[in-house]
Write an enzyme that holds these catalytic residues in place. Structure first.
Site, mmCIF file in Angstrom:
data_model
loop_
_atom_site.group_PDB
_atom_site.id
_atom_site.type_symbol
_atom_site.label_atom_id
_atom_site.label_comp_id
_atom_site.label_asym_id
_atom_site.label_seq_id
_atom_site.Cartn_x
_atom_site.Cartn_y
_atom_site.Cartn_z
ATOM 1 C CB SER A 25 17.671 37.434 42.383
ATOM 2 O OG SER A 25 17.350 38.314 43.448
ATOM 3 C CG ASN A 112 24.751 43.410 51.326
ATOM 4 O OD1 ASN A 112 23.979 43.278 50.368
ATOM 5 N ND2 ASN A 112 25.708 44.315 51.347
ATOM 6 C CB THR A 157 39.566 -5.961 41.978
ATOM 7 O OG1 THR A 157 40.228 -7.099 41.453
ATOM 8 C CG2 THR A 157 39.203 -6.221 43.440
ATOM 9 C CG HIS A 158 41.709 -4.502 38.191
ATOM 10 N ND1 HIS A 158 42.601 -3.482 37.977
ATOM 11 C CD2 HIS A 158 42.103 -5.112 39.328
ATOM 12 C CE1 HIS A 158 43.516 -3.484 38.950
ATOM 13 N NE2 HIS A 158 43.221 -4.461 39.782
ATOM 14 C CB SER A 279 13.198 0.716 22.742
ATOM 15 O OG SER A 279 13.382 0.987 21.375
ATOM 16 C CE LYS A 285 17.429 -1.635 25.039
ATOM 17 N NZ LYS A 285 17.925 -0.588 24.176
ATOM 18 C CG ASN A 287 15.928 1.271 27.385
ATOM 19 O OD1 ASN A 287 16.607 0.273 27.114
ATOM 20 N ND2 ASN A 287 15.308 1.983 26.464
ATOM 21 C CD GLU A 292 20.060 4.369 30.695
ATOM 22 O OE1 GLU A 292 20.780 4.373 29.698
ATOM 23 O OE2 GLU A 292 18.826 4.156 30.656
ATOM 24 C CE1 TYR A 319 25.241 39.799 48.015
ATOM 25 C CE2 TYR A 319 25.358 41.955 46.964
ATOM 26 C CZ TYR A 319 24.828 40.675 47.026
ATOM 27 O OH TYR A 319 23.906 40.276 46.105
ATOM 28 C CD GLN A 324 20.604 38.814 42.191
ATOM 29 O OE1 GLN A 324 20.351 39.688 42.997
ATOM 30 N NE2 GLN A 324 20.374 38.942 40.902
ATOM 31 C CE LYS A 327 19.767 34.676 46.724
ATOM 32 N NZ LYS A 327 21.099 35.140 46.272
#
Ligand code: ARG
Length: 458
Positions: A25, A112, A157-158, A279, A285, A287, A292, A319, A324, A327
């Protein structure tokens, strides 16, 4: 041969090379070096104080560990896969440097309880840092709210125009969400902040250790109360991952709105150039990459929670090596949440609000229809009847392709004889917003008071 392993005593054959890589690890837990050294220094001091190891050894261990810390921070430490993890990398290096004394460090301890300690120490600091990033974002939101106390916008709303609101009120809704996120993390911190060291491998230790002394040195207000639980518990990490998921869900909803608001159909806001890209084919464009990506990264943070829940779901006490796998998801969520919060705080601070477009949209879609219904209630109609009358007025406007704000008094009176000249003042967007003057409402006065309250730390 296996003699280079700290656990090599009972082995006669070397570890298969690929198995070594597969089980190691160190590639990712080297991130815990600082916590590992800090924990070892506290443990060694306790061993010395209790007379379990000689005090001269403690001095050597502490200065040896400090040297290792310097080497790691200077990038001069060679992490070795064959030494599996951060704990054995550091311990082996210490013994190589100081000899016998180094070999006494692991007395009364196991990897441990050591790893549980390291993760808790690490997560504790990260949670504090994340809450400072949340504060930065809240500050950006408060600035936008203050600057937009007169910016009207349609509330939805909606995803359909519902009632006008202040843009400041919308920003303050996110402040509420991020305040809750902060509260959840602070609560999680209480359960992270418990010392597991002393649990040993699983059953405790035969040495007369002083756990309270270790706790005190490391700033833990409490110690774990069951050794089996101490080494097999990852609830605190799961709690963090859940809190991180909820926080990312909030950022993702915000991202979605920012993306929508920057479309040419909406034109409510403009994100600054620094947070957008162009773009390669369409010259026009711009963006909204940052929101996003934050929306996208929400998926991996949820995934990390699912991964960890699934790792833990059938583990017998105590344990198991499966753990392991805790992490990478944890580190990834910490990094993702920090990055997302940091970039959002800056992006929101620099966001340009197109208040004229918002105000125009706020008056569309019969957004003040409820205000007319409320008006009729005040004139004595039951709410259901008022709703019906205004519904008919809206249908009339749809048919005539006009708006309720353009109806004449005579037209209004087709729907209720209770309507008078005072109707015109009540169905403007500004009147609609300011009429919602109740705690938690969108009236300017209320939103202003909320901003002040949050600024004052409430
Ligand atoms: N690298 C291990 C982990 O991350 C440390 C604990 C190992 N314990 C053991 N008994 N093999 O979980």
């Amino acid at each position: 041969m296996s003699k280079d392993k700290l656990w090599g005593g009972r082995f006669t054959q070397p570890t298969d090379k690929f198995v070594e890589e597969f089980t190691a690890s160190i590639q990712f837990d080297k991130r815990l070096y600082h916590q590992d050294i800090r924990g070892s220094i506290a443990h060694a001091r306790m061993l010395g104080k209790q007379g379990i190891i000689p005090l001269e050894d403690v001095e050597q261990i502490v200065s040896g560990l400090r040297k290792i810390l310097e080497q790691i921070e200077a990038g001069e430490f060679d992490f070795s896969i064959s030494l599996e993890d951060i704990h054995m990398n550091i311990e082996a290096r210490l013994s190589a440097a100081i000899g016998e004394a180094g070999k006494r460090l692991h007395t009364g301890r196991s990897r441990n309880d050591q790893v549980a300690l390291d993760i808790r120490l690490y997560l504790r600091d990260e949670i504090v840092e994340i809450t400072t990033y949340i504060d930065l974002l809240i500050d950006s939101l408060l600035n936008q709210a203050e600057a937009n106390l007169d910016t009207l916008m349609p509330g939805f709303t909606h995803m359909q125009t519902a009632q006008p609101i202040l843009f400041a009120h919308h920003m303050m809704a996110y402040v509420e969400m991020f305040k809750r996120d902060k509260g959840r993390l602070e609560d999680c911190l209480k359960r992270v902040n418990v010392l597991p060291l002393g649990a040993g491998a699983l059953a405790g230790t035969t040495f007369p250790i002083d756990r309270e002394y270790v706790a005190e040195q490391l700033g833990f207000p409490a110690i774990t109360r069951n050794s089996l639980d101490a080494v097999s518990d990852r609830d605190f990490a799961l709690e963090f991952l859940s809190d991180a998921s909820i926080l990312m869900m909030h950022l993702s909803r915000f991202s979605e709105e920012l993306i929508l608001w920057s479309t040419s159909a909406f034109q409510f806001i403009e994100l600054s150039d620094g947070f957008c890209t162009g773009s390669s084919i369409m010259p026009q464009k711009k963006n909204p990459d940052v929101p996003e990506l934050v929306r996208g990264k929400t998926g991996r943070v949820y995934g990390n929670l699912m991964a960890m829940l699934t790792v833990m779901k059938s583990l017998p006490l105590a344990y198991n090596k499966d753990m392991q796998e805790d992490k990478e998801p944890l580190f990834d969520s910490i990094d993702t949440v920090k990055g997302s919060l940091k970039i959002f705080a800056d992006m929101i601070r620099e966001m340009r609000v197109k208040s004229e477009n918002m105000a125009k949209a706020a008056g569309q879609g019969f957004s003040t229809a409820t205000d007319v219904a409320d008006y009729l209630v005040r004139k004595g109609l039951a709410f259901r009847d008022a709703h019906e009358a205004v519904g008919k007025a809206v249908a009339y406007c749809v048919e005539k392709q006009t708006d309720i704000t353009d109806l004449t008094l005579a037209e209004w009176q087709l729907f209720s004889d209770k309507i008078d000249n005072d109707i015109f003042a009540c169905c403007t967007v500004a009147a609609s917003v300011n009429a919602r003057n109740i705690p938690g409402g969108t009236a300017r006065e209320r939103v202003c008071a909320e901003i002040l309250k949050v600024r004052a730390g409430n």
